[in-house]
Motif scaffolding. Structure first.
Motif, PDB file in Angstrom:
ATOM      1  N   SER A   1      38.158  -1.549  33.388  1.00  0.00           N
ATOM      2  CA  SER A   1      38.322  -0.907  34.699  1.00  0.00           C
ATOM      3  C   SER A   1      38.535  -1.946  35.786  1.00  0.00           C
ATOM      4  O   SER A   1      39.079  -1.646  36.851  1.00  0.00           O
TER       5      SER A   1
ATOM      6  N   ASP B   1      38.914  -3.993  45.877  1.00  0.00           N
ATOM      7  CA  ASP B   1      37.532  -3.694  46.292  1.00  0.00           C
ATOM      8  C   ASP B   1      37.482  -2.410  47.102  1.00  0.00           C
ATOM      9  O   ASP B   1      36.602  -1.563  46.920  1.00  0.00           O
TER      10      ASP B   1
ATOM     11  N   TYR C   1      37.915   0.544  44.773  1.00  0.00           N
ATOM     12  CA  TYR C   1      36.694   0.896  44.042  1.00  0.00           C
ATOM     13  C   TYR C   1      35.641   1.492  44.978  1.00  0.00           C
ATOM     14  O   TYR C   1      34.854   2.360  44.589  1.00  0.00           O
ATOM     15  N   ASP C   2      35.626   1.024  46.192  1.00  0.00           N
ATOM     16  CA  ASP C   2      34.655   1.566  47.154  1.00  0.00           C
ATOM     17  C   ASP C   2      34.911   3.041  47.404  1.00  0.00           C
ATOM     18  O   ASP C   2      33.983   3.853  47.415  1.00  0.00           O
TER      19      ASP C   2
ATOM     20  N   THR D   1      36.617   5.010  45.363  1.00  0.00           N
ATOM     21  CA  THR D   1      36.464   5.756  44.106  1.00  0.00           C
ATOM     22  C   THR D   1      34.997   5.958  43.752  1.00  0.00           C
ATOM     23  O   THR D   1      34.593   7.027  43.332  1.00  0.00           O
ATOM     24  N   ILE D   2      34.195   4.945  43.943  1.00  0.00           N
ATOM     25  CA  ILE D   2      32.805   5.011  43.480  1.00  0.00           C
ATOM     26  C   ILE D   2      31.877   5.598  44.543  1.00  0.00           C
ATOM     27  O   ILE D   2      31.004   6.408  44.246  1.00  0.00           O
ATOM     28  N   ASN D   3      32.060   5.183  45.787  1.00  0.00           N
ATOM     29  CA  ASN D   3      31.066   5.525  46.811  1.00  0.00           C
ATOM     30  C   ASN D   3      31.421   6.743  47.666  1.00  0.00           C
ATOM     31  O   ASN D   3      30.538   7.357  48.239  1.00  0.00           O
TER      32      ASN D   3
END
Length: 520
Positions: A4, A508, A511-512, A514-516
């Motif tokens: 990932s 970054d 992902y921020d 997508t994840i948070n």
């Protein structure tokens, strides 16, 4: 299935690649003024791609620096060494020949022509007043000056020869030192490169030493493949040969040694020669400073030999003994007697058979009788006279009665008789005295030959210097560091680094989100 964080890994490789390229650029800039340094470049390529399981192909994984390469043209190095050896030889000859020209100091107010002119002028004055003690003292003084000129010139030439001999010894030591340093570098380079790397900076150091060595003596240098290493790579070993024998073979240096020649039949008698330390086999330099020193130090100009210091000393000896014989005996180089000579004249005190010129031994001037007793015939007698020892006979040098023995007259009891001194005056312009003509012609020929030899040394030295500089410029155009180019590379790699860093920042952010933030 790829990670990932695959994008981060690619971007990180970009950072590493750019950073490594910047390090190489930094190293180049730092060594822009390092003698012998070769520009280095990073060999960059795309890193190994990953195959996709869905059959759509392969995806790239970024970039990497696989090697740091030294930019060098081996052919130019070979050319440099082959021309540098001739430059070393003729530059040495040029410097020494210029020193020799300064010794003869012609034309000048203290050279041979001036000295000879004053001597014959004094004889001319004596012919006007043969009974004058003051003029006789002047003739004696100017005769001493003529002798001292030859003594001094020969001694200075011999000093040059001795200095060259010492320099020869120093150069042999330098060759051994360079050979040892090269063998040590061979070992360091070999061990550093066993894992497949290239010891660029160490190779540059070795090339600088070979540049210096090639100026001293004729060498051949090459890297040869002797087999395969356990890892499958070629086993390369560096060798330096001198006249076909190893001077350096891989880790081992073979020493030269100088030794003093004790052979009266050799032109090197009393001088240093060079040989291999282990085998004692002789080494004959074919170029370089070592040959330059040997040629000038030992060359007699016989059978094609270089006309070095011994040649000019031999010529001075020839002049001194033939001039003394002609002045004393009236005998010229062809063996015929054309004048009565000084010995055939009569002094103011009635003496006759007195030789004006003689030679000095152990600091004491030989008398006329001792001179004539020194050999079985006239030739062997005058062979004792050299440029080093020619002086006036002790009869003439005698402080009390010497000037009375100067033979101006042709017969005794005639104080105003100048017939013999007039004959001696004719010697100055008698072209039968030497093969070259009159005494002045002989010395002019000698000085002219020296000038021609010196000009030849200057011309060849300058030509070789120009060739060596041209090759060096070509080497620099290939291997040298260009500040402009390195600055451009620095900016290029800096932007690449910034872009890779920006990519990390973008990923970054992705992902921020997508994840948070999704589903928040």
């Amino acid at each position: 299935m790829r990670s990932s964080f695959f994008g981060l890994e690619i971007a990180a490789r970009g950072l590493f690649t750019s950073q490594r390229a910047l390090d190489i650029t930094n190293h180049n800039i730092n060594n822009v003024n390092t003698p012998g340094y070769s520009r280095q470049v990073g060999i960059q390529k795309a890193s190994r791609p990953i195959g996709l399981f869905d059959g759509t192909g392969m995806i790239g994984t970024g970039s990497e620096i696989t090697a740091v390469k030294r930019i060098r043209d081996d052919f130019l190095d070979y050319k440099y060494w082959s021309e540098n050896v001739s430059f070393g030889e003729w530059e040495t000859k040029k410097i020494i020949m210029e020193d020799m020209e300064a010794i003869f100091n012609e034309p000048s107010d203290s050279g041979f022509n001036k000295v000879l002119d004053e001597f014959f002028s004094a004889l001319q004055e004596l012919s006007k007043n043969p009974g004058s003690l003051q003029t006789r003292e002047l003739v004696k003084s100017k005769g001493i000056t003529v002798s001292k000129y030859f003594n001094s010139t020969a001694a200075q030439l011999q000093k040059i020869r001795s200095d060259n001999n010492y320099a020869f010894k120093i150069k042999v030591d330098e060759i051994n030192s360079y050979a040892k340093q090269i063998s040590n570098l061979n070992e360091q380079i070999y061990k550093s490169e066993l894992d497949g790397n290239t010891a660029n900076d160490l190779r540059d150091e070795r090339t600088v030493l070979l540049d210096k060595l090639s100026k001293l003596i004729n060498i051949q240098a090459s890297e040869v493949v002797v087999g395969k290493l356990p890892n499958g790579k070629e086993d390369r070993r560096f060798q330096v040969t001198l006249n076909g024998s190893y001077l350096v073979n891989h880790f081992r240096a073979y020493e030269l040694e100088y030794f003093e020649v004790n052979d009266a039949t050799s032109p090197k008698d009393g001088m240093y020669d060079v040989r291999w330390k282990d085998s004692k086999n002789p080494v004959e330099p074919k170029g370089g400073e070592l040959k330059g020193y040997m040629d000038v130090r030992d060359g007699r100009g016989i059978n094609g030999e270089y006309k070095g210091v011994p040649y000019y000393i031999d010529r001075l000896n020839e002049f001194a003994r033939n001039f003394a014989k002609a002045f004393n005996e009236g005998i010229f180089k062809d063996g015929n007697q054309y004048y009565a000579g000084h010995a055939g004249g009569v002094g103011l005190d009635g003496s006759t058979g007195i030789r004006f010129f003689s030679y000095e031994e152990n600091g004491t001037a030989k008398s006329s009788a001792e001179l004539m007793a020194s050999g079985a015939d006239m030739d062997s007698v005058y062979k004792n006279i050299t440029a080093f020892n020619i002086t006036l006979s002790s009869d003439i040098l005698d402080a009390n009665n010497g000037i009375y023995k100067i033979a101006a007259a042709s017969s005794g009891g005639e104080s105003e008789n100048n017939e013999n001194i007039n004959q001696l005056l004719r010697l100055r312009h008698d072209t039968r005295m030497f093969d070259e003509g009159a005494p002045e012609d002989f010395m002019k020929s000698l000085v002219s030959n020296l000038g021609i030899d010196a000009q030849q040394a200057v011309r060849i030295s300058e030509n070789q210097d120009s060739i060596v500089q041209q090759i060096e410029n070509r080497r620099l155009s290939v291997s040298g560091v260009s500040i402009d180019e390195e600055m451009a590379n620095m900016v290029k790699y800096q932007h690449a680094y910034n872009a890779a860093a920006k990519m990390i920042s973008v990923i970054d952010q992705i992902y921020d989100v997508t994840i948070n933030r999704m589903g928040a």
